[in-house]
Design an enzyme around this catalytic site. Sequence first.
Site, short mmCIF file in Angstrom:
data_model
loop_
_atom_site.label_atom_id
_atom_site.label_comp_id
_atom_site.label_asym_id
_atom_site.label_seq_id
_atom_site.Cartn_x
_atom_site.Cartn_y
_atom_site.Cartn_z
N GLU A 113 0.99 -1.23 -0.01
CA GLU A 113 -0.01 0.22 0.03
C GLU A 113 0.90 1.29 0.04
OE1 GLU A 113 -3.75 1.82 2.85
OE2 GLU A 113 -2.22 0.03 3.65
N LYS A 130 -9.40 2.37 -2.51
CA LYS A 130 -9.76 1.96 -1.09
C LYS A 130 -11.15 2.37 -0.77
CE LYS A 130 -7.28 1.24 3.22
NZ LYS A 130 -5.86 1.59 4.04
N CYS A 137 -5.81 -3.11 2.38
CA CYS A 137 -5.56 -3.15 3.71
C CYS A 137 -6.94 -3.13 4.41
CB CYS A 137 -4.68 -1.89 4.16
SG CYS A 137 -4.01 -2.26 5.87
#
Length: 558
Positions: free
Chosen positions: A42, A109, A145
């Site tokens: 990330e 994300k 994540c």
Amino acid sequence: MKPITVAIAQLDFTVGAIKRNTDTILSALGEHEEADIVVFPELAITGYPPEDLLFRSDFERLVDSALERIAAGAEHQVAVVGHPQRVGNELFNSVSVLHRGKCLARYHKQRLPQYGVFDEQRYFIPGHAPCVFEWMGHRVGLLICEDLWHPEPLAKTLAAGVDWVISINASPFEVDKHEQRMHVLQQRVHESGCPIVYVNNCGGQDELVFDGHSLVLDSDGELVAELPHCEPCCAELRFDATGIRPLDKRYASQQRVVGEDLRLAEVRKAVVLSIRDYVRKNGFQGVTLGLSGGIDSALTLALAVEALGAAAVHAVMMPFRYTSKMSLEDAEQQAKTLGVRYDVIAIEPIYESFMQQLAPQLAGHEPDVTEENLQARSRGVLLMALSNKTRSLVLTTGNKSELAVGYCTLYGDMCGGFAPIKDLPKMMVFALARHMNATSAEDVIPVRVIERPPSAELAPGQTDQDSLPEYAVLDKIIHLYVEQDWSPLEIVDAGYAKSDVLRVVRLVDINEYKRRQGAVGPKITSRNFSKDRRYPITNHFRYELERELTTEATHEKN
């Protein structure tokens, strides 16, 4: 399913080092030309967390240029790379699939963490759509994540049609984090029946330690590959009709025996990595620390030598009239064992000079902690002078228990630029010291240092327990109050003495101003002081807590 090779690049990406990070990515692509997909963590291009650098337009331009370089360099495979991405006035935490100068797919994300050390909603807006790209007959989903810690993002990806999922991460270490990740990953696999390739960042960044430990789970939720803890590396996986397997047997899943030894070993590696990266990334030539003959400085010294090598470490004993012969002997013994540069500089003349200058102002006042603090501040002056002259970083040696209750001196033993054990409770300090001795060829910490009663040696016969509860009790109260947010009454109900709870809670609350001025150090526990726990310095809620606890005590007496 057509066979495909995937390379996991569990590497260290420094915040702000956009060109160097890009060079690292291109180098990994070159080293894994035979792989079909190479996956990076990330925000690999910028490092994590870039914080307010994201507000800069020049920062954004460099990221765009880096994406172009990586896309052009991904000739033989696709590169899956994390980066910030601006679309109009909106900034996303994104991952792109790059190949031969083109972006084949891009995902934003969806779940932006805003708790603990995370502050992503300050910078990014959430995406909403899933992203699946096809490569060599495989339909691969993308997540980032926090997305995996919630069921909805993977469910959306599954609905889009997917064979397996890549999750890129910048997940920081804390004790027992591996077990937490495994639980979450297995839960997602059991919900979806979808294999997951979990790729994590690896390196120290201020108070965060990214521990790597990337994981690969098959469609049954079985761990088939894992990369090492706190070690940057790359590993290739093979997906074919027989399943998923690492091409290097070193990365095959091993039987993991969870227990205190493993926990301490992982804490040790995390602290060592944090010291090494903080020193090197910030351009210091080495480190200097005050070696007192006590357990905290002894552990800090041993960890610093493991991180940097003996030649980069300077230990300084600064005795005073209250320093015991035992402390002098143990400090010298440890310095010799570890092979570090060792000097002894007495602070008595400095202290006496200060006292002489202050004599008119202190006349009529009885001795108290002022004189004790002046000893610590004399030592701080010496350490900072050595730091300035030699371009070395002063390591502070205080632990979490002391920092919690203010058992430390501003501009004295708190002087320094990095605090390696600031998030280690005192009982963990003892346990880690024993662990280091047990796993070393010789005792790197003198046994007498571990076994003797802890003392700051600022007054005759002084021990820490003169003014604090036993550390086993102190640490439990701090854990419940600081890390678990229990109220004082709840802690008392759990069996702790009201007097101890009242004293500890009060000390924690009134010493926020000290902690705010302390050096950064690696997060190890579930909640550290600083980003994890943000309490106001001017805070009268403590009076409400004290009133509630003392009122409760009065009611019981009646």
